[in-house]
Write a protein that holds these residues in place. Structure first.
Motif, mmCIF file in Angstrom:
data_model
loop_
_atom_site.group_PDB
_atom_site.id
_atom_site.type_symbol
_atom_site.label_atom_id
_atom_site.label_comp_id
_atom_site.label_asym_id
_atom_site.label_seq_id
_atom_site.Cartn_x
_atom_site.Cartn_y
_atom_site.Cartn_z
ATOM 1 N N GLN A 114 0.913 -1.169 -0.025
ATOM 2 C CA GLN A 114 0.101 -0.039 0.074
ATOM 3 C C GLN A 114 0.870 1.306 -0.067
ATOM 4 O O GLN A 114 0.385 2.325 -0.287
ATOM 5 C CB GLN A 114 -1.137 0.053 1.280
ATOM 6 N N VAL A 115 2.195 1.305 0.515
ATOM 7 C CA VAL A 115 3.012 2.380 0.503
ATOM 8 C C VAL A 115 4.230 1.943 -0.397
ATOM 9 O O VAL A 115 4.853 0.797 -0.227
ATOM 10 C CB VAL A 115 3.215 2.861 1.687
ATOM 11 N N ALA A 116 4.792 2.916 -1.288
ATOM 12 C CA ALA A 116 6.085 2.671 -1.875
ATOM 13 C C ALA A 116 6.736 3.861 -2.359
ATOM 14 O O ALA A 116 6.166 5.127 -2.720
ATOM 15 C CB ALA A 116 5.951 1.633 -3.092
ATOM 16 N N ARG A 117 8.165 3.726 -2.314
ATOM 17 C CA ARG A 117 8.998 4.745 -2.771
ATOM 18 C C ARG A 117 9.125 4.300 -4.162
ATOM 19 O O ARG A 117 9.176 3.445 -4.848
ATOM 20 C CB ARG A 117 10.280 4.618 -1.998
ATOM 21 N N LEU A 118 9.458 5.362 -5.072
ATOM 22 C CA LEU A 118 9.814 5.348 -6.315
ATOM 23 C C LEU A 118 11.157 4.138 -6.667
ATOM 24 O O LEU A 118 10.912 3.201 -7.410
ATOM 25 C CB LEU A 118 10.094 6.441 -7.214
ATOM 26 N N ASP A 119 12.066 4.346 -5.745
ATOM 27 C CA ASP A 119 13.248 3.622 -5.911
ATOM 28 C C ASP A 119 12.657 1.938 -5.573
ATOM 29 O O ASP A 119 13.601 1.209 -6.073
ATOM 30 C CB ASP A 119 14.270 3.980 -4.960
ATOM 31 N N ASP A 120 11.743 1.717 -4.794
ATOM 32 C CA ASP A 120 11.505 0.340 -4.352
ATOM 33 C C ASP A 120 10.777 -0.316 -5.672
ATOM 34 O O ASP A 120 10.713 -1.459 -5.850
ATOM 35 C CB ASP A 120 10.331 0.285 -3.179
ATOM 36 N N VAL A 121 10.046 0.601 -6.573
ATOM 37 C CA VAL A 121 9.161 -0.035 -7.772
ATOM 38 C C VAL A 121 9.586 0.441 -9.048
ATOM 39 O O VAL A 121 8.717 0.700 -10.150
ATOM 40 C CB VAL A 121 7.731 0.124 -7.504
ATOM 41 N N HIS A 122 10.765 0.802 -9.249
ATOM 42 C CA HIS A 122 11.362 1.621 -10.291
ATOM 43 C C HIS A 122 11.212 0.708 -11.724
ATOM 44 O O HIS A 122 10.743 1.316 -12.586
ATOM 45 C CB HIS A 122 12.730 2.128 -9.971
ATOM 46 N N VAL A 123 11.378 -0.571 -11.601
ATOM 47 C CA VAL A 123 11.661 -1.452 -12.617
ATOM 48 C C VAL A 123 10.154 -1.619 -13.091
ATOM 49 O O VAL A 123 9.697 -1.521 -14.083
ATOM 50 C CB VAL A 123 12.555 -2.574 -12.273
ATOM 51 N N ASP A 124 9.217 -1.731 -12.095
ATOM 52 C CA ASP A 124 7.872 -1.874 -12.436
ATOM 53 C C ASP A 124 7.273 -0.575 -13.203
ATOM 54 O O ASP A 124 6.502 -0.870 -14.046
ATOM 55 C CB ASP A 124 7.124 -2.153 -11.232
ATOM 56 N N ALA A 125 7.513 0.483 -12.558
ATOM 57 C CA ALA A 125 7.249 1.897 -13.210
ATOM 58 C C ALA A 125 7.891 1.898 -14.652
ATOM 59 O O ALA A 125 7.044 2.309 -15.654
ATOM 60 C CB ALA A 125 7.769 3.016 -12.489
ATOM 61 N N LEU B 53 6.923 1.524 -20.592
ATOM 62 C CA LEU B 53 7.304 0.824 -21.959
ATOM 63 C C LEU B 53 6.008 0.394 -22.315
ATOM 64 O O LEU B 53 5.795 0.418 -23.674
ATOM 65 C CB LEU B 53 8.262 -0.400 -21.540
ATOM 66 N N ALA B 54 5.098 -0.328 -21.558
ATOM 67 C CA ALA B 54 3.875 -0.848 -22.207
ATOM 68 C C ALA B 54 3.001 0.383 -23.077
ATOM 69 O O ALA B 54 2.350 0.041 -24.016
ATOM 70 C CB ALA B 54 3.134 -1.545 -21.072
ATOM 71 N N ASP B 55 3.064 1.573 -22.457
ATOM 72 C CA ASP B 55 2.333 2.775 -23.025
ATOM 73 C C ASP B 55 2.936 2.920 -24.330
ATOM 74 O O ASP B 55 2.170 3.516 -25.246
ATOM 75 C CB ASP B 55 2.498 3.812 -22.101
ATOM 76 N N LEU B 56 4.217 2.942 -24.454
ATOM 77 C CA LEU B 56 4.840 2.867 -25.752
ATOM 78 C C LEU B 56 4.745 1.869 -26.638
ATOM 79 O O LEU B 56 4.760 2.266 -28.050
ATOM 80 C CB LEU B 56 6.567 3.369 -25.560
ATOM 81 N N VAL B 57 4.472 0.740 -26.544
ATOM 82 C CA VAL B 57 4.371 -0.345 -27.564
ATOM 83 C C VAL B 57 3.032 -0.389 -27.990
ATOM 84 O O VAL B 57 2.057 -0.582 -27.143
ATOM 85 C CB VAL B 57 4.838 -1.438 -26.731
ATOM 86 N N GLN C 11 8.629 -9.392 -22.947
ATOM 87 C CA GLN C 11 7.460 -9.490 -23.847
ATOM 88 C C GLN C 11 6.321 -10.304 -22.914
ATOM 89 O O GLN C 11 5.086 -9.904 -22.626
ATOM 90 C CB GLN C 11 7.348 -10.471 -24.959
ATOM 91 N N LEU C 12 6.647 -11.187 -22.007
ATOM 92 C CA LEU C 12 5.654 -11.747 -21.160
ATOM 93 C C LEU C 12 5.265 -10.679 -19.960
ATOM 94 O O LEU C 12 4.135 -10.801 -19.637
ATOM 95 C CB LEU C 12 6.333 -12.985 -20.298
ATOM 96 N N ARG C 13 6.300 -9.920 -19.614
ATOM 97 C CA ARG C 13 5.779 -8.997 -18.532
ATOM 98 C C ARG C 13 4.807 -7.939 -19.008
ATOM 99 O O ARG C 13 3.820 -7.720 -18.517
ATOM 100 C CB ARG C 13 7.053 -8.287 -17.827
ATOM 101 N N LEU C 14 4.884 -7.493 -20.447
ATOM 102 C CA LEU C 14 4.064 -6.633 -21.022
ATOM 103 C C LEU C 14 2.814 -7.266 -21.398
ATOM 104 O O LEU C 14 1.654 -6.616 -21.076
ATOM 105 C CB LEU C 14 4.649 -6.108 -22.238
ATOM 106 N N MET C 15 2.863 -8.437 -21.551
ATOM 107 C CA MET C 15 1.448 -9.170 -21.871
ATOM 108 C C MET C 15 0.762 -9.310 -20.465
ATOM 109 O O MET C 15 -0.564 -9.102 -20.556
ATOM 110 C CB MET C 15 1.833 -10.707 -22.071
ATOM 111 N N SER C 16 1.381 -9.560 -19.227
ATOM 112 C CA SER C 16 0.817 -9.508 -18.040
ATOM 113 C C SER C 16 0.163 -8.058 -17.660
ATOM 114 O O SER C 16 -0.784 -8.113 -17.102
ATOM 115 C CB SER C 16 1.951 -9.700 -16.920
ATOM 116 N N ILE C 17 0.829 -7.062 -18.199
ATOM 117 C CA ILE C 17 0.675 -5.838 -17.857
ATOM 118 C C ILE C 17 -0.880 -5.217 -18.576
ATOM 119 O O ILE C 17 -1.815 -4.931 -18.175
ATOM 120 C CB ILE C 17 1.481 -4.697 -18.035
#
Length: 553
Positions: free
Chosen positions: A442-453, A458-462, A541-547
């Motif tokens: 429920q709480v996260a810093r950007l540094d904690d979830v940077h890869v997910d962000a 990236l999913a927005d761009l593809v 590709q698998l991560r983007l499919m999940s998103i």
């Protein structure tokens, strides 16, 4: 905090004592006749150097020893505080009297049995008319909430009797002087800022509230027995409903020995109309205050030409700070109504603003769209600044009750106000990950979830038609045609860093079965699992499919 009103000064210490002194506060020593306005209400923390606004009224919770109180008074004097409130009784020895005189800080005693929380609420209400948004923030010409006490005093003078004004839920909004001439029920109401539950239950059982709400004239209320049988019956009262059209806003209660005559009844009836206007104005002003703060906060969080001026009007100094972004989503599997979400966001935004202001007196928060943003000033040169912000957010979520699911994203610390936009961007990105459910918290810093962000961006761009493609597209097509789970097998193997035992356990199959499926996935997709580039391409590709398959925010 309410909107500042043109021509109405903020409350001085003298005014606070005039409003609350008869029941709650009394002067122990020091100059209580100070004409300067109170700059804010702050709770004393013995473990931390106080961060005080000018002319602060400090609540000394837990202070009892006169020598310790004298030390605190001396320290507060160096910070320009106006007064210190401590729990009665207080012994005003020579040391304390001398310290108060030298520091220019008055010492006030707070009645035993009364709630510090309620005192803080009343003090903030009385001292909020000036506001922190500057003299040009609002010029409606309306009277602020603190002056509801003045209205109560005016009604009391008109009827020659003590008066309280309460809301629809029997919460105390204001009271007049001369309350010492009343009964135990009234004293407990003022000390607790709420009519005791035992008395409201008796009033409900006797149909008193129904009678008040049905009539537009004053209703005489006969003496009520003490619920515990230890005190004499309550004194009789006259009550009248406060209305805005068909809506019941609250009630006015007057302690009187007998029913009012026609002339005094008419006076109370007219007074109820005035109280209704004040209560409606308060509600409208509170909404205008929220809108104004939202506009200023939104501007301060941008990098435009007006951002620094907006930060100044919010009371922010040019100092290190961090931006927090709060929103609320429905529990998994539920879709709350839009009105329910909007109401909960507004409630949580108000609670968030109060929580941050308790952490730091210069904190600012407001609801901008569907996100409540908070700007939390940070100590200079503190290495764990963002971790402290996470702790503040976590404590808030632990204390606030919500049927829905509140989330808080924490941006990176900003060195000064010009960098607030970058901190807000980080808070937004962290919050987006939380909304997607990718972080599982429920709480996260950007540094904690940077890869997910980065993956979300990236999913927005593809383009949607490009995912999946190549080898992964062939495996997906095979699964669909043959009802197999080769995509899931490949994903589990990549997540386990190639550890077949771990991946097989995650899929609840035998390792040999898993190896067979993995070989089949590589054959179908023509994937070289020994190639780092092939593995990275497949994982992305698998991560983007999940998103893409996840539900929208």
């Amino acid at each position: 905090m309410l909107v500042p009103v043109t021509g109405l000064p903020r409350a001085s210490l003298g005014r606070v004592l005039e409003e609350l002194g008869t029941t709650l506060l009394q002067v122990v020593c020091g100059d209580a006749g100070l004409a300067r306005d109170i700059g804010g209400v702050v709770i004393h923390d013995p473990l931390d150097e106080p961060e005080l606004p000018a002319d602060a009224l400090v609540l000394g919770v837990g202070l009892h020893d006169p020598a310790e109180i004298a030390q605190v008074v001396t320290r507060l004097g160096r910070h320009g505080a106006a007064a210190l409130v401590v729990r009665a009784p207080v012994v005003a020895d020579e040391g304390l009297v001398a310290a108060a005189g030298l520091a220019g800080v008055a010492v006030l005693a707070f009645a035993r049995g009364a709630s510090w929380t309620h005192l803080a609420g009343m003090l903030r209400e009385l001292t909020s008319d000036g506001g922190r948004l500057g003299p040009d923030a609002h010029a409606s010409g309306r009277i602020g909430s603190g002056d509801l006490f003045a209205v109560a005093n005016a009604i009391a003078a008109l009827l020659d009797a003590p008066v309280t004004i309460e809301d629809r839920h029997s919460r105390l909004l204001a009271f007049s002087s001369r309350q010492e001439d009343t009964d135990t029920s009234r004293v407990r109401t003022i000390l607790g800022r709420q009519v005791p539950e035992q008395y409201t239950r008796i009033l409900e059982e006797r149909g008193v509230f129904q009678a008040i709400y049905r009539s537009d004239r004053p209703v005489f209320v006969a003496p009520l027995p003490d619920p515990e049988g230890r005190q004499p019956p309550a004194l009789p009262r006259v009550a009248i409903a406060v209305r805005a059209g068909d809506e019941i806003l609250g009630t006015i209660w007057v302690v009187v020995p007998e029913p009012l005559g026609e002339e005094r009844s008419q006076a109370l009836y007219e007074a109820s109309k005035l109280v209704a206007m004040h209560m409606v104005w308060q509600r409208a002003d509170a909404d205008m205050e929220r809108q104004l703060r939202a506009e200023l906060l939104g501007t301060a969080l941008e990098s435009g030409p007006g951002s620094l001026e907006a930060a100044r009007r919010l009371g922010l100094k040019d100092e290190p700070a961090v931006v927090l972004a709060l929103t609320v989503v429905g529990p998994a599997g539920e879709s709350p109504l839009p009105a329910q979400l909007a109401a909960e966001r507004k409630r949580l935004a108000d609670a968030f603003a109060m929580h941050l202001s308790a952490v730091h007196p210069r904190a600012a928060a407001a609801l901008v769209g569907d996100v409540a943003y908070g700007i939390l000033p940070l100590p200079q040169n503190r290495q764990d600044a963002d971790e402290r912000a996470v702790l503040v957010a976590t404590e808030f979520l632990a204390r606030v009750g919500s049927r829905l699911r509140p989330l808080v994203g924490v941006g990176r610390p900003a060195g000064d106000n010009s960098a607030l936009a970058r901190s807000r961007s980080g808070a937004d990105r962290a919050l987006r990950v939380l909304r997607s459910g990718g972080a599982g918290r429920q709480v996260a810093r950007l540094d904690d979830v940077h890869v997910d962000a980065l993956l979300l961006e990236l999913a927005d761009l593809v383009p949607r038609g490009d995912v999946p493609s190549g080898p992964i597209a062939r495996v997906v097509a095979y699964d669909k045609e043959h009802q197999t789970s080769l995509v899931e097998t490949l994903d589990a193997w990549l997540d386990a860093f190639g550890d077949v035992s771990v991946a097989a356990a995650a899929m609840f199959v035998h390792p040999n079965t898993f190896r067979y499926r993995l070989r089949r996935a590589a054959e179908v997709g023509r994937i070289d699992l020994g190639s780092p580039d092939a593995r990275l391409s497949a994982m992305l590709q698998l991560r983007l499919m999940s998103i893409r398959s996840a539900p929208d925010d």
